[in-house]
Motif scaffolding. Structure first.
Motif, PDB file in Angstrom:
ATOM      1  N   ASP A   1       0.831  -1.203   0.000  1.00  0.00           N
ATOM      2  CA  ASP A   1       0.000   0.000   0.000  1.00  0.00           C
ATOM      3  C   ASP A   1       0.868   1.257   0.000  1.00  0.00           C
ATOM      4  O   ASP A   1       0.558   2.224  -0.688  1.00  0.00           O
ATOM      5  CB  ASP A   1      -0.944   0.010   1.207  1.00  0.00           C
ATOM      6  N   ARG A   2       1.940   1.238   0.771  1.00  0.00           N
ATOM      7  CA  ARG A   2       2.859   2.378   0.793  1.00  0.00           C
ATOM      8  C   ARG A   2       3.516   2.553  -0.579  1.00  0.00           C
ATOM      9  O   ARG A   2       3.671   3.665  -1.066  1.00  0.00           O
ATOM     10  CB  ARG A   2       3.929   2.191   1.880  1.00  0.00           C
TER      11      ARG A   2
ATOM     12  N   ARG B   1       2.264   1.679  -3.520  1.00  0.00           N
ATOM     13  CA  ARG B   1       1.261   2.239  -4.437  1.00  0.00           C
ATOM     14  C   ARG B   1       1.107   3.741  -4.236  1.00  0.00           C
ATOM     15  O   ARG B   1       1.026   4.512  -5.183  1.00  0.00           O
ATOM     16  CB  ARG B   1      -0.098   1.568  -4.227  1.00  0.00           C
ATOM     17  N   CYS B   2       1.054   4.151  -2.979  1.00  0.00           N
ATOM     18  CA  CYS B   2       0.914   5.576  -2.655  1.00  0.00           C
ATOM     19  C   CYS B   2       2.161   6.335  -3.098  1.00  0.00           C
ATOM     20  O   CYS B   2       2.072   7.434  -3.654  1.00  0.00           O
ATOM     21  CB  CYS B   2       0.689   5.735  -1.158  1.00  0.00           C
TER      22      CYS B   2
ATOM     23  N   GLY C   1       2.130   6.393  -6.974  1.00  0.00           N
ATOM     24  CA  GLY C   1       0.985   7.181  -7.427  1.00  0.00           C
ATOM     25  C   GLY C   1       0.723   7.017  -8.909  1.00  0.00           C
ATOM     26  O   GLY C   1       0.763   5.921  -9.450  1.00  0.00           O
TER      27      GLY C   1
ATOM     28  N   TYR D   1       4.611  15.306   0.562  1.00  0.00           N
ATOM     29  CA  TYR D   1       4.300  14.155   1.406  1.00  0.00           C
ATOM     30  C   TYR D   1       5.337  13.044   1.265  1.00  0.00           C
ATOM     31  O   TYR D   1       5.181  11.982   1.849  1.00  0.00           O
ATOM     32  CB  TYR D   1       2.913  13.600   1.052  1.00  0.00           C
TER      33      TYR D   1
ATOM     34  N   ASN E   1       6.020  11.556  -1.592  1.00  0.00           N
ATOM     35  CA  ASN E   1       5.622  10.654  -2.669  1.00  0.00           C
ATOM     36  C   ASN E   1       6.229  11.133  -3.985  1.00  0.00           C
ATOM     37  O   ASN E   1       6.531  12.305  -4.159  1.00  0.00           O
ATOM     38  CB  ASN E   1       4.099  10.593  -2.775  1.00  0.00           C
TER      39      ASN E   1
END
Length: 130
Positions: free
Chosen positions: A76-77, A79-80, A83, A96, A98
């Motif tokens: 999940d991290r 994927r975030c 992005g 953030y 990312n």
């Protein structure tokens, strides 16, 4: 050449790079960095222009591999972090942490910031002479 002349030439070089950005953002970034590293190495002043560039969180492929490994255990991290970026040679971290793709505005803003730093330094040199 004198320090003042070299710094004025750097301003001209950065303006030229800014006006002639290509779609090869890695090449453009390298040109900006290399122009600044010459001045940093020659005059060893504070603040270093290359330090400022480093603080802007541009990420090349080598750094990207390290960052991806750090997020590898958490899908999940990851994927975030990735992005909606597309494949490129250079990226930038957003506020953030990312990944985001670099665009010409990022490089123009970098050039503008560096030009202002050099101009401020030239003003300080001028006032120190008085």
């Amino acid at each position: 050449m004198s320090e003042i002349t070299d710094k004025r030439n750097l301003i001209r070089t950065l303006k030229e790079i800014k006006e002639n950005l290509s779609y090869d953002y890695r090449k453009d970034y390298s040109q900006i960095y290399n122009a600044c590293v010459e001045i940093d190495n020659k005059y060893q002043q504070s603040p270093y222009l290359t330090d400022y560039i480093s603080y802007q969180d541009f990420v090349d492929e080598e750094s990207l591999d390290y960052l991806i490994q750090q997020a590898d255990n958490d899908i999940d991290r990851l994927r975030c972090f990735i992005g909606d970026t597309y494949s490129a040679d250079i990226y930038k971290l957003d506020g953030y942490g990312n990944l985001q793709n670099v665009d010409s505005d990022d490089l123009k803003m970098l050039c503008d910031d560096l030009i202002e730093m050099v101009r401020d330094n030239l003003r300080e040199m001028k006032y120190a002479e008085m």
